[in-house]
Design an enzyme around this catalytic site. Structure first.
Site, mmCIF file in Angstrom:
data_model
loop_
_atom_site.group_PDB
_atom_site.id
_atom_site.type_symbol
_atom_site.label_atom_id
_atom_site.label_comp_id
_atom_site.label_asym_id
_atom_site.label_seq_id
_atom_site.Cartn_x
_atom_site.Cartn_y
_atom_site.Cartn_z
ATOM 1 N N LEU A 115 0.825 -1.217 0.000
ATOM 2 C CA LEU A 115 0.000 0.000 0.000
ATOM 3 C C LEU A 115 0.852 1.258 0.000
ATOM 4 C CD1 LEU A 115 -2.730 -0.939 2.628
ATOM 5 C CD2 LEU A 115 -3.088 -0.625 0.181
ATOM 6 N N GLU A 132 5.059 2.971 1.050
ATOM 7 C CA GLU A 132 6.420 2.730 1.479
ATOM 8 C C GLU A 132 6.986 3.996 2.093
ATOM 9 O OE1 GLU A 132 8.485 0.842 -1.679
ATOM 10 O OE2 GLU A 132 10.321 0.614 -0.501
ATOM 11 N N GLY A 133 7.610 3.871 3.239
ATOM 12 C CA GLY A 133 8.253 5.010 3.880
ATOM 13 C C GLY A 133 9.751 4.798 3.929
ATOM 14 N N ALA A 134 10.420 5.636 4.735
ATOM 15 C CA ALA A 134 11.873 5.555 4.811
ATOM 16 C C ALA A 134 12.322 4.254 5.481
ATOM 17 C CB ALA A 134 12.416 6.755 5.574
ATOM 18 N N PHE A 135 11.595 3.872 6.535
ATOM 19 C CA PHE A 135 12.026 2.709 7.320
ATOM 20 C C PHE A 135 11.067 1.531 7.252
ATOM 21 C CE2 PHE A 135 13.739 6.455 9.586
ATOM 22 C CZ PHE A 135 15.075 6.206 9.339
ATOM 23 N N GLY A 136 9.826 1.831 6.876
ATOM 24 C CA GLY A 136 8.848 0.754 6.899
ATOM 25 C C GLY A 136 7.966 0.749 5.673
ATOM 26 N N VAL A 178 3.751 -0.446 4.359
ATOM 27 C CA VAL A 178 2.413 -0.849 4.768
ATOM 28 C C VAL A 178 1.845 -1.736 3.674
ATOM 29 C CG1 VAL A 178 0.119 -0.042 5.429
ATOM 30 C CG2 VAL A 178 2.114 1.345 5.997
ATOM 31 N N ASP A 225 3.092 15.383 12.689
ATOM 32 C CA ASP A 225 3.173 15.201 11.236
ATOM 33 C C ASP A 225 1.782 15.255 10.606
ATOM 34 O OD1 ASP A 225 4.404 14.864 8.821
ATOM 35 O OD2 ASP A 225 4.978 12.780 9.140
ATOM 36 N N ARG A 277 -1.007 13.966 3.443
ATOM 37 C CA ARG A 277 -0.518 12.605 3.171
ATOM 38 C C ARG A 277 -0.765 11.651 4.330
ATOM 39 N NH1 ARG A 277 3.646 16.048 3.901
ATOM 40 N NH2 ARG A 277 4.693 15.826 5.909
ATOM 41 N N ASN A 278 -0.964 12.199 5.532
ATOM 42 C CA ASN A 278 -1.176 11.360 6.715
ATOM 43 C C ASN A 278 -2.622 11.325 7.190
ATOM 44 O OD1 ASN A 278 1.457 10.492 6.889
ATOM 45 N ND2 ASN A 278 2.094 12.276 8.079
ATOM 46 N N ASP A 290 -0.440 7.500 10.821
ATOM 47 C CA ASP A 290 1.015 7.610 10.862
ATOM 48 C C ASP A 290 1.550 8.332 12.092
ATOM 49 O OD1 ASP A 290 3.673 7.408 10.392
ATOM 50 O OD2 ASP A 290 3.502 7.753 8.252
HETATM 51 N N1 ADE Z 1 -1.490 3.302 3.793
HETATM 52 C C1 ADE Z 1 -0.895 3.461 4.970
HETATM 53 N N2 ADE Z 1 -1.677 3.067 5.957
HETATM 54 C C2 ADE Z 1 -2.829 2.625 5.395
HETATM 55 C C3 ADE Z 1 -4.046 2.115 5.902
HETATM 56 N N3 ADE Z 1 -4.241 1.962 7.211
HETATM 57 N N4 ADE Z 1 -5.023 1.806 5.017
HETATM 58 C C4 ADE Z 1 -4.810 1.982 3.715
HETATM 59 N N5 ADE Z 1 -3.701 2.471 3.186
HETATM 60 C C5 ADE Z 1 -2.715 2.791 4.011
#
Ligand code: ADE
Length: 302
Positions: free
Chosen positions: A31, A33-37, A39, A160, A164-165, A178
């Protein structure tokens, strides 16, 4: 409370209470991609045989001690946050027999920034979609305020808040997501900056945060909420185009420079943004005051 004791201030029992057996998860697609993790979308098998769609957050590199610490802190922050309808829910945690994974509520419509980009494209073909969809975005901003009220009551600073969050769930409900940068306000104290400063969301940060991360409060989230209002009115454009670097931004803000009024909002709505961007955080409105203003004037965008 020193930062290192944040994890020990939460009982290990709390983690165990929320444990999810990782064999119940079936991973589907990526779904985000971040710097460290990253989803991933997954299904969580229920005792009754049903499958629930969830999002699973995990680390890219499980051997990176800083990343592990950060995800653990995010977990504890979400546990401290408790349940609220405008904050992405934590369904549980996998921590035994493998890497730490956060099982989160799934947001079927993705993030608000993406939604704003789609709206910008649509509105180029047909201007009336903006007015037709205005109430959806007005409502989302009220919902984000409700989430911020909850965080402030829990003494949590998100740090943050940005389009985007904000994730959009079924029925268009906006939820704050996030907590990667979030800190327990009481635990912050005067903690050491432990991350690469390039990764900080500078253009959303209040001046006190730009100056010293330890000075973040719930009113710093209010500043970021003002930038979020601006992002909505600008259909997902990036604030302060061409202005990079924390020092330059801080100096400009100190010299009364602010984001200009978007064409797609009323003067009243811009005044609300300017209230959020008061240099002195003590005179910024709190989330409750902002929510009431939004509710009283539901036609400020587009
Ligand atoms: N991307 C990051 N977190 C998510 C989430 N909880 N549901 C859908 N997309 C996401």
């Amino acid at each position: 409370l020193p930062e290192s004791s944040l994890s020990s201030s939460i009982d290990m029992e709390l983690l165990k209470e929320r444990e999810i057996d990782r064999s119940r998860l079936q991973v589907q697609q990526m779904l985000g991609e971040g710097a460290f993790g990253h989803v991933v979308k997954a299904t969580l098998a229920q005792p009754d045989g049903d499958n629930e769609v969830v999002a699973v957050k995990k680390l890219k590199d499980n051997e990176d001690p800083n990343a592990r610490k950060a995800l653990l802190r995010e977990t504890f922050t979400m546990l401290l946050c408790g349940h609220h309808g405008n904050v992405i829910g934590l369904k549980g945690i996998c921590f035994r027999d493998g890497p730490l994974q956060l099982v989160l509520e799934y947001a079927e419509h993705g993030n608000l920034l993406h939604l704003l980009w789609t709206l910008r494209t649509e509105s180029k073909l047909n201007r009336t979609v903006l007015v037709n969809k205005r109430h959806i975005f007005e409502n989302m901003m009220v919902e984000v305020c409700c989430g911020l009220e909850h965080l402030a009551n829990r003494r949590l600073v998100h740090r943050d808040i940005a389009a985007r969050n904000i994730l959009i769930c079924g029925k268009g409900t906006a939820k704050i997501a996030d907590f990667g940068l979030a800190r327990d306000m009481y635990a912050v104290g005067y903690h050491r900056q432990d991350r690469n400063s390039d990764l900080l969301p500078l253009k959303w940060m209040a001046p006190e945060g730009l100056k010293n991360e330890a000075l973040f409060t719930d009113k710093s989230d209010v500043w970021s909420f003002g930038v979020l209002l601006w992002e909505v009115a600008q259909l997902g454009r990036t604030p302060y185009p061409g202005m990079e670097g924390a020092g330059r931004l801080y100096d400009a803000l100190e010299n009364h420079f602010r984001l200009p009024r978007p064409l797609l909002c009323t003067e009243e709505r811009y005044q609300l943004m300017l209230q959020c961007w008061k240099f002195n955080e003590k005179i910024r409105p709190d989330a409750t005051t902002i929510r009431k203003q939004l509710e009283a004037d539901p036609n400020g965008f587009f």
